[in-house]
Design an enzyme around this catalytic site. Structure first.
Site, PDB file in Angstrom:
ATOM      1  CE  LYS A  21      -7.016  -9.633  -0.248  1.00 22.49           C
ATOM      2  NZ  LYS A  21      -5.916  -9.580  -0.136  1.00 22.49           N
ATOM      3  CE  LYS A  65      -3.557 -15.982  -6.131  1.00 21.46           C
ATOM      4  NZ  LYS A  65      -2.957 -14.973  -4.993  1.00 21.46           N
ATOM      5  CE  LYS A  83      -5.342 -15.682   3.790  1.00 19.80           C
ATOM      6  NZ  LYS A  83      -4.415 -15.844   2.488  1.00 19.80           N
TER       7      LYS A  83
HETATM    8  P1  TYM Z   1      -1.045 -12.628  -3.403  1.00 16.16           P
HETATM    9  O1  TYM Z   1      -0.700 -13.954  -4.301  1.00 16.16           O
HETATM   10  O2  TYM Z   1      -2.333 -12.516  -2.696  1.00 16.16           O
HETATM   11  O3  TYM Z   1      -1.244 -11.531  -4.442  1.00 16.16           O
HETATM   12  C1  TYM Z   1      -0.017 -11.316  -5.447  1.00 16.16           C
HETATM   13  C2  TYM Z   1      -0.101  -9.738  -5.772  1.00 16.16           C
HETATM   14  O4  TYM Z   1      -1.307  -9.227  -6.075  1.00 16.16           O
HETATM   15  C3  TYM Z   1      -1.661  -8.387  -5.275  1.00 16.16           C
HETATM   16  N1  TYM Z   1      -3.095  -8.075  -5.110  1.00 16.16           N
HETATM   17  C4  TYM Z   1      -3.879  -6.974  -5.479  1.00 16.16           C
HETATM   18  N2  TYM Z   1      -3.471  -5.905  -5.842  1.00 16.16           N
HETATM   19  C5  TYM Z   1      -4.419  -4.970  -5.870  1.00 16.16           C
HETATM   20  N3  TYM Z   1      -6.028  -5.255  -5.580  1.00 16.16           N
HETATM   21  C6  TYM Z   1      -6.208  -6.447  -5.327  1.00 16.16           C
HETATM   22  N4  TYM Z   1      -7.522  -6.976  -4.837  1.00 16.16           N
HETATM   23  C7  TYM Z   1      -5.362  -7.519  -5.212  1.00 16.16           C
HETATM   24  N5  TYM Z   1      -5.356  -8.743  -4.585  1.00 16.16           N
HETATM   25  C8  TYM Z   1      -3.660  -9.227  -4.816  1.00 16.16           C
HETATM   26  C9  TYM Z   1      -0.858  -8.445  -3.847  1.00 16.16           C
HETATM   27  O5  TYM Z   1      -0.554  -7.439  -3.123  1.00 16.16           O
HETATM   28  C10 TYM Z   1       0.249  -9.027  -4.590  1.00 16.16           C
HETATM   29  O6  TYM Z   1       1.227  -8.096  -4.623  1.00 16.16           O
HETATM   30  N6  TYM Z   1       1.997 -12.930   0.368  1.00 16.16           N
HETATM   31  C11 TYM Z   1       1.798 -12.646  -0.988  1.00 16.16           C
HETATM   32  C12 TYM Z   1       2.864 -13.580  -1.948  1.00 16.16           C
HETATM   33  C13 TYM Z   1       4.328 -13.447  -1.477  1.00 16.16           C
HETATM   34  C14 TYM Z   1       5.310 -12.137  -1.745  1.00 16.16           C
HETATM   35  C15 TYM Z   1       6.307 -12.844  -1.263  1.00 16.16           C
HETATM   36  C16 TYM Z   1       4.853 -10.919  -2.369  1.00 16.16           C
HETATM   37  C17 TYM Z   1       5.086 -14.335  -1.097  1.00 16.16           C
HETATM   38  N7  TYM Z   1       6.389 -14.029  -0.844  1.00 16.16           N
HETATM   39  C18 TYM Z   1       7.602 -11.696  -1.257  1.00 16.16           C
HETATM   40  C19 TYM Z   1       5.919 -10.225  -2.237  1.00 16.16           C
HETATM   41  C20 TYM Z   1       7.278 -10.670  -1.720  1.00 16.16           C
HETATM   42  C21 TYM Z   1       0.557 -13.072  -1.533  1.00 16.16           C
HETATM   43  O7  TYM Z   1      -0.031 -13.931  -1.062  1.00 16.16           O
HETATM   44  O8  TYM Z   1       0.007 -12.400  -2.591  1.00 16.16           O
END
Ligand code: TYM
Length: 334
Positions: free
Chosen positions: A197, A200, A114
């Site tokens: 991947k 969003k 990022k």
């Molecule tokens: P985020 O918002 O990017 O994604 C949310 C969840 O979706 C999963 N994910 C995917 N899994 C499979 N294939 C993909 N292409 C894909 N894109 C996203 C992510 O692995 C995630 O589980 N930092 C985290 C949010 C967060 C969090 C936390 C998660 C903040 N605090 C504490 C767990 C525990 C994030 O940006 O996820």
């Protein structure tokens, strides 16, 4: 068992989020209901601040994502809330900033990706993002964290922070949280590029299926997805060097709760001209009922907000004793 996970509130929820994370959350809430334990799921609106989201979009995104989680099946068996409404996350985060090391954060691939070449100009929040994520997890003494594979490194950091804090202050406060990574869909890839991947933040909307997409749009995105001119083989392993084909088969398998091997066996000898319409029909049959529930929930955003407020009160009560114990451990409280 205490299960905790979150989603950053920027943009739309997509098929990767659903297959990689949300579907597991819904399954876990049922299993824990029978066996005891809590599930806490939150909208990471504080994390979203590091993305530069416009203030006018942030609140909408939080409500829309909360509605999507409800539409996907998260219900009263879980505690659903937005992170900023439980100040214990931020308070513990500050304490843990004293535990996390610069070197650990410097190694985070998400930070490197990022910030890119402009590290000096990146925000401090982007750098310390994983410390807030550790606080999100540790403030509930979570035992299990269901996430996609891309979050594995952040989970390892949370475990390192927990270990160092416990050791430095001579306490056994934080259990080491276990990542739970979906076997069926650890990493769903972009529909335009099988090596990136599904995300969003991809500028091309055609790269992902959003959970709000209409049936026609879902079908169109699958029809236009990148594939190749070869036929499907009879073994999934034979797709190792065909990332787009592998991704489409993985999506089909995950959506139908089948193994990728059984899917290639069914379509063996056929091309994508036959496979894509079948995948589009399957995706629509799984996603349409969820989208229809989402559209209805979005008619009453106030009700979704009230649901989040109830969740925040329940989450705050669970977080308070851990925050107090952490404050005592570092000497902020006697
Ligand atoms: P985020 O918002 O990017 O994604 C949310 C969840 O979706 C999963 N994910 C995917 N899994 C499979 N294939 C993909 N292409 C894909 N894109 C996203 C992510 O692995 C995630 O589980 N930092 C985290 C949010 C967060 C969090 C936390 C998660 C903040 N605090 C504490 C767990 C525990 C994030 O940006 O996820």
């Amino acid at each position: 068992m205490r299960v905790v996970s979150g989603i950053q509130t920027t943009g739309n929820l997509h098929l990767g989020n659903y297959l990689g994370a949300i579907r597991q959350w819904v399954a876990m809430q049922g299993a824990l209901d029978e066996n005891g334990g809590e599930c806490l799921f939150f909208l990471a609106d504080l994390h979203a601040l590091t993305s530069g989201i416009a203030p006018s979009d942030l609140a909408n995104s939080t409500i829309e994502m909360a509605a999507t989680l409800l539409a996907a099946g998260i219900d009263d068996r879980s505690i659903l809330f937005n992170q900023s409404r439980v100040p214990a996350h931020s308070e513990l985060c500050w304490i843990l900033q004293g535990t996390a090391r610069m070197g650990w954060l410097n190694r985070m691939t998400q930070w490197k990706d990022k910030a890119g070449k402009n590290r000096e100009g990146a925000s401090v929040g982007l750098f310390t993002y994983p410390v807030l994520q550790a606080a999100d997890i540790l403030v509930y003494q979570a035992t299990h964290v269901p996430v996609g594979e891309d979050q594995k490194q952040h989970l390892e950091l949370a475990r390192d922070v927990a270990t160092k804090f416990n050791t430095d202050f001579g306490v056994e406060l934080f259990p080491l949280p276990e990542p739970l990574i979906s076997k069926a869909a650890p990493r769903i890839m972009s529909l335009r590029d099988g090596t990136a991947k599904m995300s969003k933040s991809d500028p091309s909307d055609m790269s992902r299926i959003n959970l709000i997409d209409s049936d026609d749009l879902i079908a169109q995105k699958i029809k236009k997805s990148k594939s190749d001119a070869d036929l499907l083989p009879d073994s999934f392993d034979a797709l190792a060097e065909r990332p787009e084909a592998k991704n489409l088969v993985t999506i089909y398998a995950a959506l139908s709760d089948r193994t990728p091997q059984s899917v290639v066996e069914e379509f063996s000898g056929k091309g994508f001209g036959a496979f894509k319409p079948a995948l589009a029909d399957l995706a629509v049959s799984v996603l349409a009922p969820m989208r229809d529930r989402l559209v209805r929930l979005l008619d009453d955003r106030t009700a979704v907000g009230a649901e989040l407020a109830r969740g925040a009160a329940r989450a705050g009560a669970l977080a308070a004793p851990t925050l107090l114990a952490a404050q005592k451990a570092v000497g902020l409280q006697v």
